[in-house]
Design an enzyme around this catalytic site. Sequence first.
Site, PDB file in Angstrom:
ATOM      1  N   TYR A 439     115.124  38.332 -56.695  1.00 56.91           N
ATOM      2  CA  TYR A 439     116.399  38.871 -55.985  1.00 56.91           C
ATOM      3  C   TYR A 439     116.982  37.946 -54.842  1.00 56.91           C
ATOM      4  O   TYR A 439     116.333  36.899 -54.561  1.00 56.91           O
ATOM      5  CB  TYR A 439     116.280  40.209 -55.349  1.00 56.91           C
ATOM      6  CG  TYR A 439     115.268  40.751 -54.208  1.00 56.91           C
ATOM      7  CD1 TYR A 439     114.950  42.095 -54.171  1.00 56.91           C
ATOM      8  CD2 TYR A 439     114.555  39.676 -53.571  1.00 56.91           C
ATOM      9  CE1 TYR A 439     114.017  42.344 -53.393  1.00 56.91           C
ATOM     10  CE2 TYR A 439     113.569  40.101 -52.766  1.00 56.91           C
ATOM     11  CZ  TYR A 439     113.375  41.352 -52.634  1.00 56.91           C
ATOM     12  OH  TYR A 439     112.574  41.845 -51.577  1.00 56.91           O
ATOM     13  N   GLU A 440     118.297  37.962 -54.361  1.00 55.88           N
ATOM     14  CA  GLU A 440     119.023  37.094 -53.599  1.00 55.88           C
ATOM     15  C   GLU A 440     119.000  35.809 -54.264  1.00 55.88           C
ATOM     16  O   GLU A 440     119.200  34.809 -53.575  1.00 55.88           O
ATOM     17  CB  GLU A 440     118.422  37.088 -52.002  1.00 55.88           C
ATOM     18  CG  GLU A 440     118.162  38.584 -51.494  1.00 55.88           C
ATOM     19  CD  GLU A 440     119.122  39.295 -51.263  1.00 55.88           C
ATOM     20  OE1 GLU A 440     120.262  38.962 -51.697  1.00 55.88           O
ATOM     21  OE2 GLU A 440     119.001  40.663 -51.234  1.00 55.88           O
ATOM     22  N   GLY A 441     119.325  36.061 -55.450  1.00 55.00           N
ATOM     23  CA  GLY A 441     119.587  34.600 -56.462  1.00 55.00           C
ATOM     24  C   GLY A 441     117.965  34.170 -56.757  1.00 55.00           C
ATOM     25  O   GLY A 441     117.271  33.754 -56.042  1.00 55.00           O
TER      26      GLY A 441
END
Length: 604
Positions: A439-441
């Site tokens: 998550y978050e890239g």
Amino acid sequence: MAEYIAPLQDIQFILHDILNVERLYQTLGKSDLSRDVIDSILEEGGKYASGVVAPLNRNGDEQGAQFQDGHVTTPDGFVDAYRQFCENGWASMTGPEEYDGQGLPLSVAAPFHEMLMSANLSFRVYSGLTEGAVLALKMHGSEALKGQYLAQLVSGHWAGTMCLTEPQAGTDLALLKTKAQPQADGSFTLTGTKIFISGGEQDMSENIIHLVLARLPDAPQGVRGISLFLVPKLLPDDQGNPGDANQLSCGSIEHKMGIKGAATCVMNFDGAKGWLIGEANKGLACMFTMMNDARFQVGLQGIGIAEMAYQGGIAYAKERLQSRSLSGPKNPDLPADPILVQPDVRRMLLTQRALVEGSRMLAYDLACQIDIEHLATDEATRQQAAQRVALLIPIIKAFGTEMSMEVTNLGVQIYGGHGYIREWGMEQLVRDGRITQLYEGTNGIQALDLVRRKLIADKGAALTHLISEIRAWCQTHGNQPDLQAVSVLNKGFPMVDDKAREWLELSEQIIARAADNPEVIGAVCHDYLYYSSYILLAYYWLKMAVTATERLAAQPESRDFYIAKQDTAAFYIERILPRTLMHRAVILAEPDTLLSLSEQQLVR
């Protein structure tokens, strides 16, 4: 599972002895933050993390977040722990003072956040994005929005979320479909579905403020046509208190392999009322204020999880009796020696320790650069710090979490068969930590960002400045006779200096090769991120070894602590830094072997 103990001495060693944050804060207008004040904050934070939050971790995993009729119930104890989180000021640490925050630098808050992540990652997930929402709203929101929402978010009474992802739009936000329709009163109605929304629904805060990416009717195609909106769960009444329900709902929560105590929600916006943050069609730039903070925080999550795995591993290795030392019994009065005496177990423990503490040093140094970017009065100083932050954010996010998976898997291995058993807690760390790579890239996106947007975009300028600092430091300290007398430093200074020189040369080759063949960027980025990270950690370990050497004479009562820093640095230099050789070889390879097979050939 071992009980969590906040590693205060290690944290203080980095903050005070190496980074000298007290002196930094004086230059940033924070002269009231003395060493005693900082240490008292960290000590109280350690007590809260270990005494209040950590005991909820096991049950949070077993019970999980529960969903019924559109509402989420968090695991037992989370609501009370969150109440204490707000009442005792932990939620407002970095909040702006003009909105009732404490205005503390990130480099003071980050160690506390790391402690929370070690103690109970699911619990920390709920509060983590609120701080990013505060940043985004403070930097880009109108005065009216800031006046109405910021103080409540800063206090933690209202929580924030980040609503980007849609079923068809993950990394590629150009595919985003959520619509925003302007209204006569200056507000907007939002319609669409968002997925993977951490804390999108919960029972801990009085209200939830969603920051939502959406498209206006006349928006350009692609990412240039995305705007950012503030959409509250409960619309504030005339007194600013939570009032009528907005037209949004949680449709379901995901059933996940880890962080089960954290609700990951599908959010439906059905004409929900919201307000524009920043300029129309400039929402992605606004959201990246929040995204960069989130990526730093995810890197800290990796470090926090890894620290807990190391603590569990060392506790078990000291107690578990199996076989005898290869050189003969070390504890002849016992039926067997603890596995701690075995070289292979030492290899795993030292790998854990070297990676965790090196990554912690990277994170705290980066936090100081973020503080300089936000608080320095000199524009040139701020810009230089901003370039360093941009360069290191993908590294701390990706390497901090990749490192974490290696360390947690080693923790399971140290426990042997018991590591695979739920009751010992080690397998939970693997499951919880796995999300941090996604998550978050995803980490692949971070690696691509590092090469494409941070290295190639500025033709290596920010990296060259960093490498120049590393080489100058190595050469300055390497010429000091008292430091040359220490084995790890005598060997380490020329080795790291040479690696830094090689790093710059390799980076220049990548820039040149990518100009001829853009596929080189994707082919090298994964290995380049690892390669860069290992060299950075070697530099930080030398810094720790130098400081430990300097403190030895002045603080003989802490001799074991400082000798351990020297010895761990030696382990890192000799046994982990050579990993760069493999990554360099892969970087120099042509991309052909990645791309030569056709789609038909790949499908068996």
